[in-house]
Design a protein around this motif. Structure first.
Motif, mmCIF file in Angstrom:
data_model
loop_
_atom_site.group_PDB
_atom_site.id
_atom_site.type_symbol
_atom_site.label_atom_id
_atom_site.label_comp_id
_atom_site.label_asym_id
_atom_site.label_seq_id
_atom_site.Cartn_x
_atom_site.Cartn_y
_atom_site.Cartn_z
ATOM 1 N N MET B 98 8.879 -7.377 25.561
ATOM 2 C CA MET B 98 7.442 -7.147 25.789
ATOM 3 C C MET B 98 6.610 -7.863 24.727
ATOM 4 S SD MET B 98 7.133 -5.008 28.442
ATOM 5 C CE MET B 98 7.616 -3.412 29.154
ATOM 6 N N ALA B 99 7.083 -7.798 23.474
ATOM 7 C CA ALA B 99 6.333 -8.416 22.382
ATOM 8 C C ALA B 99 6.360 -9.941 22.493
ATOM 9 C CB ALA B 99 6.891 -7.974 21.037
ATOM 10 N N GLN B 100 7.407 -10.455 23.120
ATOM 11 C CA GLN B 100 7.519 -11.912 23.240
ATOM 12 C C GLN B 100 6.853 -12.462 24.495
ATOM 13 O OE1 GLN B 100 11.457 -13.247 22.307
ATOM 14 N NE2 GLN B 100 10.875 -15.410 22.318
ATOM 15 N N TRP B 101 6.987 -11.741 25.616
ATOM 16 C CA TRP B 101 6.479 -12.273 26.885
ATOM 17 C C TRP B 101 5.529 -11.338 27.625
ATOM 18 C CZ3 TRP B 101 12.096 -12.624 26.279
ATOM 19 C CH2 TRP B 101 12.511 -13.884 25.819
ATOM 20 N N GLY B 102 5.256 -10.170 27.086
ATOM 21 C CA GLY B 102 4.405 -9.198 27.766
ATOM 22 C C GLY B 102 5.186 -8.422 28.816
ATOM 23 N N CYS B 103 4.495 -7.568 29.545
ATOM 24 C CA CYS B 103 5.141 -6.803 30.602
ATOM 25 C C CYS B 103 5.347 -7.724 31.804
ATOM 26 C CB CYS B 103 4.275 -5.608 31.005
ATOM 27 S SG CYS B 103 4.894 -4.752 32.466
ATOM 28 N N PRO B 104 6.557 -7.759 32.380
ATOM 29 C CA PRO B 104 6.800 -8.664 33.519
ATOM 30 C C PRO B 104 5.835 -8.388 34.675
ATOM 31 C CG PRO B 104 8.824 -7.488 32.888
ATOM 32 C CD PRO B 104 7.736 -6.963 32.026
ATOM 33 N N MET B 105 5.580 -7.111 34.904
ATOM 34 C CA MET B 105 4.742 -6.682 36.021
ATOM 35 C C MET B 105 3.266 -6.951 35.717
ATOM 36 S SD MET B 105 5.337 -2.857 37.450
ATOM 37 C CE MET B 105 4.145 -1.772 36.631
#
Lengths: 193, 193
Positions: B98-105
């Motif tokens: 999450m910290a690297q790419w955010g929430c997928p959704m």
């Protein structure tokens, strides 16, 4: 730069800013900016060599807008609780745009945060302005020890409301929940009054 | 389809899903998917005519994963408060991604929500699964009248935490604040116990 140059540069930046917000940074091309700004392509190259240059200028523009807004709230409201509620009321007031395109700041960071660290470091500065300002207000509410975590929490919750309002194209969700957060501000106010 | 076809199709979908998450949908090309899937371009055309087709399959895949996860939580935990806390613990457990790419959704919806309504209608279904499930849990907590607003609030707040964790590349923000939200779950539990 001359006044005319300043005006032209601002015209380009504001047109680009609008496109970045409504279509996203990746999906906006240099050509799109040329079209929207109503300035000849050659003229744009005088000011900006690349789309990244335009993004940087758009972020500087947004930072100026945010600073002016925070200064205005500080002038209009002396009570830190009223200031934080003002933030929430302004978020609620922008609910139709939020429901259609999301938060300008949040969505830009989400996009640039996908493996574009140099660009994202620039746009993070918008969040920094709010976190710093909110931290000052929470300290003034008598919560100095936890001021920064409270600021991050408020900003996170407000961001999340914009995400859900955008997902469901539901501006009223944002209005209702922003009012709940105003109540939360009162609940964390530690001053003896 | 044959087993081998299914396997190849899944290989493509999972490779694409990973790229969409890490680079964003717009910034991922059909060619990128070909490269990542390790399947010849012609073979991919057998399954998918366009990038939009691949996105649709990736969303169906994610919906299957979400449904399986919610079913597992329902089996493992009978108490609705424990179920909601399990959601928060799983969010916290995925904090490094999450910290690297955010929430997928959340990041997918933010991206597609910029003037791509047909694509976004599909991805909104991921949020729907969580909202529905959370609504059931809040009703079982004795908050039937406000179950849906509470579900939207919890999901909004969790989404907001992923936004801030991503902006600041700060997984521990997500861990700390998810624990706060577990306390909030207890505070809204209306059952006599």
């Amino acid at each position: 730069m001359s006044r005319k140059s300043d005006r032209t540069r601002n015209q380009i930046v504001q047109a680009a800013n609008r496109l970045f917000y409504r279509s996203g940074y990746s999906r906006t091309s240099f050509t799109d900016v040329v079209g929207a700004a109503g300035v000849p392509r050659g003229n744009i190259y005088y000011y900006f060599k690349s789309k990244d240059d335009i993004l940087h200028a758009a972020i500087e523009y947004r930072l100026d807008v945010i600073r002016a807004m925070l200064d205005e709230w500080n002038r209009k409201f002396t009570d830190p609780a009223d200031r934080l509620k003002r933030f929430l009321q302004v978020v609620a007031a922008s609910r139709h745009a939020m429901a259609q395109w999301g938060c300008p700041m949040g969505t830009l960071n989400s996009e640039l945060g996908k493996e574009q660290p140099a660009l994202r470091a620039d746009s993070r500065r918008m969040f920094d302005l709010f976190v710093l300002w909110m931290t000052e207000q929470f300290a003034a509410l008598g919560r100095a020890d936890e001021a920064r975590p409270l600021a991050l929490r408020l900003l996170a919750w407000a961001q999340g409301l914009t995400v859900l309002a955008h997902v469901y194209a539901d501006p009223e969700l944002l209005a209702r929940e922003a009012k709940e957060l105003e109540r939360w501000i009162d609940s964390v106010d530690a001053r003896q009054r």
